[in-house]
Design an enzyme around this catalytic site. Structure first.
Site, PDB file in Angstrom:
ATOM      1  N   SER A 112     -31.835  54.782  18.292  1.00 52.71           N
ATOM      2  CA  SER A 112     -32.369  54.311  19.573  1.00 52.71           C
ATOM      3  C   SER A 112     -31.512  54.720  20.779  1.00 52.71           C
ATOM      4  CB  SER A 112     -32.593  52.794  19.550  1.00 52.71           C
ATOM      5  OG  SER A 112     -33.513  52.456  18.521  1.00 52.71           O
ATOM      6  N   GLU A 135     -34.330  58.371   6.539  1.00 52.09           N
ATOM      7  CA  GLU A 135     -35.756  58.430   6.184  1.00 52.09           C
ATOM      8  C   GLU A 135     -35.954  59.258   4.920  1.00 52.09           C
ATOM      9  OE1 GLU A 135     -37.193  59.736   9.989  1.00 52.09           O
ATOM     10  OE2 GLU A 135     -36.696  57.770  10.824  1.00 52.09           O
ATOM     11  N   HIS A 173     -30.689  62.251   6.019  1.00 52.94           N
ATOM     12  CA  HIS A 173     -31.219  61.289   6.988  1.00 52.94           C
ATOM     13  C   HIS A 173     -31.758  60.072   6.226  1.00 52.94           C
ATOM     14  CE1 HIS A 173     -33.764  59.419   9.994  1.00 52.94           C
ATOM     15  NE2 HIS A 173     -33.031  60.055  10.898  1.00 52.94           N
ATOM     16  N   GLU A 184     -25.600  56.662  11.559  1.00 51.82           N
ATOM     17  CA  GLU A 184     -26.921  56.167  11.942  1.00 51.82           C
ATOM     18  C   GLU A 184     -27.213  54.842  11.239  1.00 51.82           C
ATOM     19  OE1 GLU A 184     -29.463  59.445  13.794  1.00 51.82           O
ATOM     20  OE2 GLU A 184     -30.098  59.104  11.749  1.00 51.82           O
ATOM     21  N   GLY A 199     -33.731  60.572  18.165  1.00 52.46           N
ATOM     22  CA  GLY A 199     -35.071  60.705  17.612  1.00 52.46           C
ATOM     23  C   GLY A 199     -36.117  60.587  18.709  1.00 52.46           C
ATOM     24  N   GLY A 200     -36.666  59.394  18.862  1.00 52.17           N
ATOM     25  CA  GLY A 200     -37.784  59.161  19.781  1.00 52.17           C
ATOM     26  C   GLY A 200     -37.589  59.745  21.178  1.00 52.17           C
ATOM     27  N   GLY A 219     -35.292  53.984  15.388  1.00 52.14           N
ATOM     28  CA  GLY A 219     -36.699  53.811  15.740  1.00 52.14           C
ATOM     29  C   GLY A 219     -37.088  52.373  16.022  1.00 52.14           C
ATOM     30  N   ASN A 273     -33.652  65.192  16.997  1.00 50.45           N
ATOM     31  CA  ASN A 273     -34.303  65.140  15.687  1.00 50.45           C
ATOM     32  C   ASN A 273     -35.774  64.804  15.911  1.00 50.45           C
ATOM     33  OD1 ASN A 273     -35.120  64.767  13.079  1.00 50.45           O
ATOM     34  ND2 ASN A 273     -34.050  62.819  12.795  1.00 50.45           N
ATOM     35  N   TRP A 274     -36.603  65.838  15.855  1.00 49.98           N
ATOM     36  CA  TRP A 274     -38.030  65.630  16.149  1.00 49.98           C
ATOM     37  C   TRP A 274     -38.795  64.986  15.006  1.00 49.98           C
ATOM     38  CZ3 TRP A 274     -39.555  70.971  18.712  1.00 49.98           C
ATOM     39  CH2 TRP A 274     -39.014  71.023  20.006  1.00 49.98           C
ATOM     40  N   LYS A 275     -38.195  64.925  13.827  1.00 44.65           N
ATOM     41  CA  LYS A 275     -38.909  64.382  12.656  1.00 44.65           C
ATOM     42  C   LYS A 275     -40.232  65.134  12.490  1.00 44.65           C
ATOM     43  CE  LYS A 275     -36.367  60.200  13.520  1.00 44.65           C
ATOM     44  NZ  LYS A 275     -36.216  58.774  13.366  1.00 44.65           N
TER      45      LYS A 275
HETATM   46  P1  PGA Z   1     -34.305  57.130  17.034  1.00 50.06           P
HETATM   47  O1  PGA Z   1     -34.043  58.048  15.737  1.00 50.06           O
HETATM   48  O2  PGA Z   1     -33.519  57.740  18.168  1.00 50.06           O
HETATM   49  O3  PGA Z   1     -35.807  57.230  17.262  1.00 50.06           O
HETATM   50  O4  PGA Z   1     -33.857  55.760  16.716  1.00 50.06           O
HETATM   51  C1  PGA Z   1     -32.746  58.524  15.460  1.00 50.06           C
HETATM   52  C2  PGA Z   1     -32.753  59.284  14.169  1.00 50.06           C
HETATM   53  O5  PGA Z   1     -33.508  58.923  13.257  1.00 50.06           O
HETATM   54  O6  PGA Z   1     -32.019  60.275  14.017  1.00 50.06           O
END
Ligand code: PGA
Length: 249
Positions: A212, A98, A96, A168, A233-234, A174, A11-13
């Protein structure tokens, strides 16, 4: 028990231009050439086509990070499922945290988005998770159950196995704070139980953990009985790190 193909999603956001997305895929493909898993890349809308074009003939699938529930209409700034399908996108991340937190994404919209994605032939990756306050108050299961029931309300029982669920926990996204393998397994097993109670073929549903995930913790998380993959994500922004996570599944 049905075989559940492990699924590792990036997930590159709101990261990566078209040029950067192309460089990433070119670097990733040789590193994952032998994988038997589903590898999903979720770029921003603008980079979807660039990733789609480079991944033909590989194990990589492409997912959008959101979509509107209607096929078309006066919804400025939105993108629909048929528009994604036209690009050869195969999946879509929905709900998601966010989007729920910053863009007011509500369960009512998700209850329409999930069936709309299925109807268009997109695999929905539905995200659910509890806040830190909810966990501390012992409400994790209540939150997960409410979200699943609301967001899947309009999905026919015999299609639920086509939905991928991503567990999640919001406090782990994050933040560098990963759920312990036990916490993640417990929540994913609970999610499977909720789906089973709804009469779904729950053993066929793929449930991912996200929050994470890194090369250092992926193997242990992914070895849990009810965790069928990861939404990253990251650590998915770097092809070497992401390839290591794919390998550890
Ligand atoms: P993260 O993000 O790996 O940076 O914690 C995961 C996500 O939001 O899907």
């Amino acid at each position: 028990m049905p075989d559940r193909t492990p699924c590792i999603a990036a997930n590159w956001k709101m990261h990566k231009t078209v040029a950067e997305a192309g460089e990433f895929v070119d670097a990733l493909l040789p590193r994952i050439a032998a994988t038997q898993h589903d590898v999903v890349i979720c770029p921003p809308f603008t980079a979807l086509s660039a990733v789609v074009e480079r991944r033909y003939g590989t194990a990589v699938k492409v997912a959008a990070q959101n979509m509107h529930e209607e096929d078309s209409g006066a919804f400025t700034g939105e993108v629909s499922a048929p528009m994604l399908v036209e690009l050869d996108v195969e999946a879509v991340v929905l709900g998601h945290s966010e989007r729920r937190q910053y863009f007011g994404e509500a369960d009512e919209a998700l209850a329409r988005k999930v069936p709309a994605a299925l109807a268009a032939g997109l695999e929905p990756i539905l995200c659910v998770g509890e806040s830190e306050e909810a966990r501390d108050a012992g409400q994790t299961e209540g939150v997960l159950e409410r979200r699943l029931q609301a967001d899947l309300a309009e999905v026919e029982d015999d299609r639920i196995a086509e939905v991928v669920i991503a567990y999640e926990p919001i406090w782990a996204i994050g933040t560098g704070r990963t759920a312990t393998p036990e916490q993640a397994q417990e929540a994913c097993a609970f999610i499977r139980d909720v789906l089973r109670e709804r009469g779904a073929a729950a053993d066929a549903v793929r449930i991912l953990y996200g929050g994470s995930v890194k090369p250092a913790n992926a193997a242990e998380l992914l070895s849990q009985a009810d965790i069928d993959g990861a939404l990253v994500g990251g650590a998915s922004l770097d092809p070497e790190e992401f390839a290591q996570i794919v390998e550890s599944a």
